[in-house]
Design a protein around this motif. Structure first.
Motif, mmCIF file in Angstrom:
data_model
loop_
_atom_site.group_PDB
_atom_site.id
_atom_site.type_symbol
_atom_site.label_atom_id
_atom_site.label_comp_id
_atom_site.label_asym_id
_atom_site.label_seq_id
_atom_site.Cartn_x
_atom_site.Cartn_y
_atom_site.Cartn_z
ATOM 1 N N ASP A 25 42.691 -7.961 -1.710
ATOM 2 C CA ASP A 25 43.388 -7.996 -0.417
ATOM 3 C C ASP A 25 42.628 -7.200 0.639
ATOM 4 O OD1 ASP A 25 45.396 -9.551 -1.488
ATOM 5 O OD2 ASP A 25 46.764 -7.868 -1.846
ATOM 6 N N ALA A 38 39.694 -9.208 1.827
ATOM 7 C CA ALA A 38 40.146 -10.306 2.687
ATOM 8 C C ALA A 38 40.492 -9.791 4.074
ATOM 9 C CB ALA A 38 41.341 -11.014 2.060
ATOM 10 N N ASP A 39 41.151 -8.639 4.141
ATOM 11 C CA ASP A 39 41.511 -8.069 5.435
ATOM 12 C C ASP A 39 40.269 -7.659 6.218
ATOM 13 O OD1 ASP A 39 43.641 -7.026 7.265
ATOM 14 O OD2 ASP A 39 42.628 -5.136 6.850
ATOM 15 N N ALA A 83 37.346 -8.986 5.968
ATOM 16 C CA ALA A 83 36.632 -10.194 6.375
ATOM 17 C C ALA A 83 37.188 -10.779 7.659
ATOM 18 C CB ALA A 83 36.690 -11.230 5.248
ATOM 19 N N ARG A 84 38.501 -10.704 7.851
ATOM 20 C CA ARG A 84 39.115 -11.343 9.024
ATOM 21 C C ARG A 84 39.337 -10.396 10.194
ATOM 22 N NH1 ARG A 84 43.391 -12.018 5.071
ATOM 23 N NH2 ARG A 84 44.798 -10.233 5.158
ATOM 24 N N ASP A 85 39.131 -9.097 9.995
ATOM 25 C CA ASP A 85 39.382 -8.116 11.055
ATOM 26 C C ASP A 85 38.174 -8.065 11.983
ATOM 27 O OD1 ASP A 85 39.832 -5.877 12.637
ATOM 28 O OD2 ASP A 85 40.838 -4.777 11.034
ATOM 29 N N ALA A 86 38.357 -8.499 13.211
ATOM 30 C CA ALA A 86 37.247 -8.572 14.162
ATOM 31 C C ALA A 86 36.716 -7.196 14.561
ATOM 32 C CB ALA A 86 37.692 -9.332 15.414
ATOM 33 N N LEU A 139 34.325 -12.803 -1.347
ATOM 34 C CA LEU A 139 34.513 -12.319 0.017
ATOM 35 C C LEU A 139 33.376 -11.391 0.443
ATOM 36 C CD1 LEU A 139 38.335 -11.757 -0.276
ATOM 37 C CD2 LEU A 139 37.249 -13.250 1.416
ATOM 38 N N MET A 144 31.669 -13.123 3.480
ATOM 39 C CA MET A 144 32.229 -12.718 4.780
ATOM 40 C C MET A 144 31.106 -12.621 5.810
ATOM 41 S SD MET A 144 33.126 -8.632 4.592
ATOM 42 C CE MET A 144 34.265 -8.728 3.210
ATOM 43 N N LYS A 196 29.748 -10.781 7.851
ATOM 44 C CA LYS A 196 29.358 -9.439 8.306
ATOM 45 C C LYS A 196 28.663 -8.739 7.144
ATOM 46 C CE LYS A 196 33.637 -9.094 9.331
ATOM 47 N NZ LYS A 196 34.907 -8.669 9.947
ATOM 48 N N ARG A 251 26.118 -12.594 11.677
ATOM 49 C CA ARG A 251 26.967 -13.647 11.104
ATOM 50 C C ARG A 251 26.117 -14.850 10.681
ATOM 51 N NH1 ARG A 251 32.263 -16.025 11.957
ATOM 52 N NH2 ARG A 251 32.846 -14.270 13.270
#
Length: 264
Positions: free
Chosen positions: A36, A39-40, A42-45, A101, A105, A107, A217
Motif C-alpha cells: 500500500d 502504491a501511495d 507511486a500516485r502521489d505527485a 510498483l 512507478m 519516478k 518519468r
C-alpha cells in the motif's frame, strides 16, 4: 507500533520496514501495508524519489518463516476461494505488487541497504533503480535453504541486472556475499561506509527529487522497455518519449519562471 514507517522530506519519500528485532523479515502484517505504501508513493505527485530501507541493523531478511510468512492467514480450502495453494498464490502475488510498483512507478527508486538482505528482500532491492549499500550489508538469495524457487521478482530482476550467468550462481549455489563481494559483482550501485550511508543516499535522492521529473518519468520508461522490447520498438518509444518529456519539462520550466517573475 507501525511495521511500515513513512517519512517525507523535500520530495523524497522514505519507506522503512520496521521489524528490527527480526531483521525486518516479512509477514502478512508488514507485506500488505508495504504494498500500500508503494502504491501511495507511486500516485502521489509530491513525491519525486522513493527510498526503501530497513530499521535497525538490517534491510530485509526475507520471509519470516517462524511467523508463517505470507501464508499464515490462509483459510482452509472451500469452493468459493479455492484450494490453499490457490489462496496462497493470490495472497503472495498481491504482496509482490511492492516489487512491480518500485520497478514501474514513473519516478526513481533507491534501495538503501543498511545491513543483511536475503530472500524476498533481494527482490525488493532488485526492484529499485539504484542500490546504495553500507559496508555492513551482505547479500544472500537463501531460497535454496528452504527449497523455494524465489519470489518478489528476485529471479527476474537479478537476471536483468547482472546477467543469467551470475544470477544462476547466486541462486543455485546460494553463497552469502559480503558487501565488497556483492559490489564487485555489480549487485550494489554504490558501496559506502555505514555512517555515511544515509546522508549519501539522501543527497542522491534529493537530487533526483529536485531534477526534471517528467524527464525521469520517460527515461525510466525507456530503460524498462529496453529490458524486453525489440530494438525497433524501443527506438519508436524513445522517439515518442523524447518529445513528450522535453515538451513537458519546457512547460514546467515556463510555469516556474512565470511564478518567479509574474510581471516579466
Amino acid at each position: 507500533m507501525s511495521e511500515v514507517l513513512i517519512d517525507d522530506d523535500a520530495g523524497v519519500r522514505t519507506i522503512t520496514l520496521n521489524r528490527p528485532d527480526r531483521l525486518n523479515a516479512l509477514t502478512s502484517s508488514i507485506m500488505a501495508p508495504l504494498a500500500d505504501a508503494c502504491a501511495d508513493a507511486a500516485r502521489d505527485a509530491s513525491v519525486g524519489c522513493v527510498v526503501v530501507t530497513g530499521a535497525g541493523r538490517g534491510f530485509c531478511a526475507g520471509g519470516d518463516l517462524k511467523e508463517g510468512g505470507a501464508d499464515k492467514a490462509v483459510v482452509p480450502a472451500n469452493s468459493e476461494v479455492g484450494s490453499r495453494t490457490e489462496q496462497g498464490f493470490v495472497r503472495l502475488r498481491t504482496f509482490m505488487e511492492t516489487s512491480r510498483l518500485l520497478h514501474e512507478m514513473p519516478k526513481p527508486t533507491i534501495a538503501m541497504v543498511n545491513g543483511p538482505v536475503a530472500g524476498a528482500g533481494i527482490g525488493i532491492a532488485g526492484a529499485c533503480d539504484l542500490r546504495f549499500a553500507g559496508r555492513s550489508a551482505s547479500f544472500l538469495t537463501a531460497f535454496d535453504r528452504i527449497g523455494a524457487g524465489g519470489d518478489f521478482g528476485s529471479t527476474w530482476f537479478w537476471t536483468k541486472i547482472v546477467g543469467t550467468g551470475v544470477a544462476r550462481e547466486l541462486f543455485l549455489l546460494g553463497e552469502k556475499l559480503s558487501a565488497d563481494e556483492a559490489f564487485a559483482k555489480g549487485l550494489y550501485t554504490r558501496l559506502l561506509d555505514d555512517e555515511a550511508l544515509r546522508d549519501e543516499t539522501m543527497i542522491a535522492a534529493r537530487r533526483l527529487a529536485d531534477g526534471p521529473r517528467m524527464g525521469y518519468r520517460y527515461m525510466k520508461a525507456n530503460l524498462n522497455n529496453a529490458e524486453d522490447w525489440a530494438f525497433e520498438a524501443a527506438l519508436d518509444a524513445e522517439a515518442l518519449n523524447m518529445g513528450l518529456s522535453t515538451s513537458a519539462t519546457a512547460m514546467i520550466w515556463r510555469e516556474k519562471k512565470k511564478a518567479e517573475n509574474p510581471d516579466g
